[in-house]
Enzyme design. Structure first.
Site, mmCIF file in Angstrom:
data_model
loop_
_atom_site.group_PDB
_atom_site.id
_atom_site.type_symbol
_atom_site.label_atom_id
_atom_site.label_comp_id
_atom_site.label_asym_id
_atom_site.label_seq_id
_atom_site.Cartn_x
_atom_site.Cartn_y
_atom_site.Cartn_z
ATOM 1 N N GLU A 1 -43.812 -48.895 -27.440
ATOM 2 C CA GLU A 1 -43.832 -50.325 -27.766
ATOM 3 C C GLU A 1 -43.262 -50.524 -29.174
ATOM 4 O O GLU A 1 -43.524 -49.742 -30.067
ATOM 5 C CB GLU A 1 -45.280 -50.836 -27.713
ATOM 6 C CG GLU A 1 -45.392 -52.327 -27.965
ATOM 7 C CD GLU A 1 -46.839 -52.852 -27.912
ATOM 8 O OE1 GLU A 1 -47.777 -52.058 -28.102
ATOM 9 O OE2 GLU A 1 -47.007 -54.066 -27.689
ATOM 10 N N LYS B 1 -43.985 -58.942 -22.330
ATOM 11 C CA LYS B 1 -45.436 -58.698 -22.310
ATOM 12 C C LYS B 1 -46.169 -59.960 -21.868
ATOM 13 O O LYS B 1 -45.982 -61.033 -22.464
ATOM 14 C CB LYS B 1 -45.871 -58.278 -23.716
ATOM 15 C CG LYS B 1 -47.313 -57.842 -23.850
ATOM 16 C CD LYS B 1 -47.503 -57.318 -25.275
ATOM 17 C CE LYS B 1 -48.858 -56.710 -25.523
ATOM 18 N NZ LYS B 1 -48.940 -56.087 -26.860
ATOM 19 N N CYS C 1 -48.553 -52.345 -23.202
ATOM 20 C CA CYS C 1 -49.803 -52.175 -23.958
ATOM 21 C C CYS C 1 -50.991 -52.955 -23.388
ATOM 22 O O CYS C 1 -51.600 -52.522 -22.420
ATOM 23 C CB CYS C 1 -49.536 -52.489 -25.425
ATOM 24 S SG CYS C 1 -50.707 -51.645 -26.526
HETATM 25 O O1 AKG Z 1 -55.806 -53.019 -25.941
HETATM 26 C C1 AKG Z 1 -55.829 -52.404 -26.997
HETATM 27 O O2 AKG Z 1 -56.826 -51.845 -27.399
HETATM 28 C C2 AKG Z 1 -54.601 -52.311 -27.837
HETATM 29 C C3 AKG Z 1 -53.513 -53.229 -27.386
HETATM 30 C C4 AKG Z 1 -52.366 -53.306 -28.302
HETATM 31 O O3 AKG Z 1 -52.324 -52.691 -29.325
HETATM 32 C C5 AKG Z 1 -51.225 -54.118 -27.940
HETATM 33 O O4 AKG Z 1 -51.232 -54.804 -26.920
HETATM 34 O O5 AKG Z 1 -50.230 -54.079 -28.686
#
Ligand code: AKG
Length: 329
Positions: free
Chosen positions: A91, A163, A204
């Site tokens: 990411e 996303k 993510c």
């Molecule tokens: O869900 C998480 O604990 C981290 C998610 C995250 O860092 C993101 O979506 O960029």
């Protein structure tokens, strides 16, 4: 028809044909929230392989965009030279993971002002790999998105996933992040047919939503891929658990690709631990927080076996779950 006891057996030739037909017919009236790529009449579906070697490139991102792009290029080349056919980046691979960075490093893909995306296309083509290009900030029509671009082995962009679930959390004293300060959410799920199989793409935080992955499984995906950057609070407890959960919920392969961890004092410290998990929730390959490339050989025929052994899809009681959406609000 697909066997009731083997509803997911996309590895068998008959099932493959049926799945292909059913998905092609669905193209006539696709659900508006599902984007299925490389399925136009003039672009025949690639034949799904039975096995694929994947590479998860856990890259160290810096404030220097040029350097980040170069690091990605080199990793793609190395992964290909080690036999990987599908290469995945983390990411926000071209910038520090910070709300202030997103507008500065953003690229206008539709407008053609996108050096990172151009470099990925070229690297995919030069190394002849399917490339899931992590994510980067995308600027489009006055908005910013956290976007993953997927390329075929000729460097053609097959899909773009924005996303869908933004990372807005507040764990007092630990971590507060509000992606929605600068980013907008994408509005569709992204299924991509590639030479390395049918992929479902998430970024993510998308990993935390079981329904999201379930739709991909229902669409015949073989592998769920999440470029991701968990943190030092949620990473140790949730990262592997979530990968295993999505794998076991759906009897599917799941792979997470993180940035390497920046030194203490950096604005954001990623958990690292890029990991590939099989359809029985077995960890196939993983690593620590250092820059590295994680390789895994995926045998997609195992999905059919797991689903035959334990046919949970056919055993679901959808008649009892109709209130899930209402209860979730
Ligand atoms: O869900 C998480 O604990 C981290 C998610 C995250 O860092 C993101 O979506 O960029």
């Amino acid at each position: 028809m697909l066997s009731r006891l083997n509803p997911y057996n996309v590895a068998s030739p008959v099932a493959k044909t049926l799945l292909r037909q059913s998905l092609q017919s669905r193209l006539c009236c696709p659900h508006p929230s599902l984007t299925t790529r490389s399925m136009s009449k003039d672009a025949p579906l690639p034949t799904a392989p039975e096995r694929v070697k994947i590479a998860l490139c856990q890259l160290l991102t810096t404030a220097d965009k040029e350097k980040n792009i170069q690091t990605a290029r080199e990793a793609i080349k190395t992964a290909a030279s080690n036999g990987a056919k599908l290469v995945v980046l983390p990411e926000m691979f071209n910038c520090p993971y910070a709300n202030e960075s997103f507008p500065v490093y953003a690229e206008d893909i539709d407008g053609g002002n996108c050096p990172s995306v151009d470099a990925l296309a070229q690297a995919a083509q030069q190394s002849s790999v399917t490339l899931v290009g992590g994510s980067l900030p995308e600027r489009s029509q006055g908005k910013l998105y956290n976007t993953c671009c997927v390329f075929d082995t000729k460097g053609k962009m097959l899909a773009r996933h924005r996303k869908t679930h933004l990372f807005d959390i507040d764990i007092p004293g630990k971590i507060t992040f509000k992606e929605s300060t600068n980013l907008s959410p994408g509005d569709s799920l992204t299924v991509v047919d590639t030479e390395a199989g049918r992929l479902g793409i998430g970024i993510c935080y998308d990993l935390r939503f079981p329904e999201f992955s379930m739709v991909y499984a229902q669409q015949g995906c073989q592998l769920l891929l999440f470029p991701a950057a968990f943190n030092m609070t949620t990473g140790p407890v949730h990262w592997e658990l979530l990968a295993k959960a999505r794998a076991i919920d759906n009897q599917i392969f799941v792979a997470l690709c993180s940035p390497a961890r920046n030194p203490p004092g950096a604005g954001y410290q990623a958990w690292g631990h890029s990991t590939a998990v099989g359809p029985f929730a077995e960890v196939l390959a993983t690593c620590d927080e250092q820059p590295t490339i994680v390789y895994a050989d995926l045998d997609f025929t195992q999905m059919g076996e797991r689903r035959r052994n334990m046919p949970i899809r056919a055993q679901k009681r959808f008649d009892l779950y109709s209130q899930v959406e209402a209860l979730g609000r």
